[in-house]
Motif scaffolding. Structure first.
Motif, short mmCIF file in Angstrom:
data_model
loop_
_atom_site.label_atom_id
_atom_site.label_comp_id
_atom_site.label_asym_id
_atom_site.label_seq_id
_atom_site.Cartn_x
_atom_site.Cartn_y
_atom_site.Cartn_z
N PHE A 60 -1.48 4.24 7.19
CA PHE A 60 -1.95 5.13 6.18
C PHE A 60 -2.82 6.45 7.14
O PHE A 60 -2.51 7.67 6.52
CB PHE A 60 -3.01 4.55 5.46
N ALA A 71 0.31 5.12 -1.35
CA ALA A 71 -0.53 5.74 -0.42
C ALA A 71 -0.42 7.38 -0.63
O ALA A 71 -1.73 8.01 -0.31
CB ALA A 71 0.12 5.41 0.71
N TRP A 100 1.68 -2.94 4.27
CA TRP A 100 2.42 -1.50 4.17
C TRP A 100 3.56 -1.50 3.44
O TRP A 100 3.69 -0.75 2.26
CB TRP A 100 2.55 -0.98 5.16
N LEU A 159 0.82 -1.41 0.01
CA LEU A 159 0.11 -0.04 0.01
C LEU A 159 0.81 1.19 0.11
O LEU A 159 0.45 2.17 -0.60
CB LEU A 159 -1.01 0.01 1.06
N SER A 160 1.93 1.03 0.54
CA SER A 160 2.82 2.30 0.89
C SER A 160 3.36 2.82 -0.72
O SER A 160 3.61 4.18 -0.95
CB SER A 160 4.12 2.16 1.31
N LEU A 203 -9.46 5.92 2.07
CA LEU A 203 -9.39 4.49 1.70
C LEU A 203 -10.81 4.16 2.12
O LEU A 203 -11.21 4.13 3.25
CB LEU A 203 -8.42 3.54 2.49
#
Length: 289
Positions: free
Chosen positions: A45, A14, A289, A10-11, A20
């Motif tokens: 996040f 992000a 992440w 996700l990073s 989200l």
């Protein structure tokens, strides 16, 4: 259709999003345990200035489901708002009060009806409409147990309000039928079905309103990312709202999108999506992440 981009974490994206809209069951827990890496991704996040709104097809109001998240070890700092199909469905039920409604579902879902002044029918013959949250005993029953009752209701042209559009869900290592599976049977019998949860608009309207409150300003829809494992609920819902989507392919689909190298295979992920005429910008086996 274009293949989804394989997302390592996700990073990696992000910074492209403010909000989200994250599915719950199948993304951050399986009904028996939460997944620490997924929860950590949502927490990070939030820590970096984003806002996580959990968006679930649970047929109960969000205020009642929070205790379940706590019991499964989902940290409170991993989310900032929570909207359920139950929240959206209560609006539909309120418009049809006092009914009476023939209610199908387990006793744990009765909180859905609190404060609505909705009368309960004792049989199809006495009902003005049906309200379904799921099987009465989802550990042992399947939709076939309800065909006779639903056939009688369809013959009377009763509307069915389904509070959980999910067809199936993973509970531990088992697959459990949900309310959406009963709605499918009812439609196959010629019955009329109304749903407010994913992939339908009402739950997204509520979720984006929560996001706007969190941000203190209008939401830029191009900076909203939907995350979920259900193609016909999470992904199609995002498509219908013209929102970006991260498809978590390892949820209810198991290893169907896992490549021989153990990582997400975009071609296999696309096959799952294309089967339902859906598209996701990103795909990953799980959320991290």
């Amino acid at each position: 259709m274009t293949q989804p981009h394989a997302l390592p974490s996700l990073s990696a994206v992000a910074a492209d999003y403010d909000i989200l809209l994250c599915d719950v069951w199948g993304v951050i827990h399986n009904g028996r345990e939460s997944w620490p890496e997924a929860c950590e991704a949502l927490t990070k996040f939030n820590e970096q200035g984003g806002h996580v709104v959990l968006i679930s097809n649970s047929p109960r109001p969000a205020s009642d489901v929070i205790a379940q998240l706590d019991s499964l070890g989902v940290p409170r700092d991993s989310w900032r708002a929570f909207v359920t199909s139950g929240d959206a469905t209560r609006m539909e039920l309120a418009r049809r009060a006092p009914g009476p409604a023939l209610i199908i579902g387990p006793a744990r879902d009765d909180i859905l009806y609190e404060g609505l002044d909705l009368q309960r029918a004792t049989s199809v013959a006495d009902a003005a409409f049906l309200s379904v949250t799921g099987m009465i005993d989802d550990e042992t029953e399947t939709p076939q147990h309800y065909v006779e009752q639903l056939s009688e209701a369809a013959a009377r042209d009763l509307e069915l309000i389904c509070a959980n559009p999910d067809r199936i869900v993973q509970r531990g290592d088992r697959i459990i039928y949900c309310g959406g599976a009963l709605a499918d049977v009812y439609e196959s019998l010629g019955g009329r079905v109304t749903m407010a949860g994913k992939p339908y608009g009402p739950i997204y309207a509520l979720s984006l309103a929560e996001a706007e409150t969190l941000m203190g300003r209008p939401v830029d829809r191009s900076r909203v990312l939907c995350i979920g494992d259900g193609v016909i609920t999470d992904v199609l819902g995002a498509n219908q709202q013209a929102l970006d989507c991260l498809f978590i392919a390892q949820g209810i689909h198991g290893d169907a999108a896992r490549g021989d190298d153990g990582r997400i295979d975009p071609v296999r992920a696309q096959a799952l999506l294309t089967a339902e005429t859906a598209y996701a910008r990103y795909a990953a086996l799980d959320l991290k992440w």
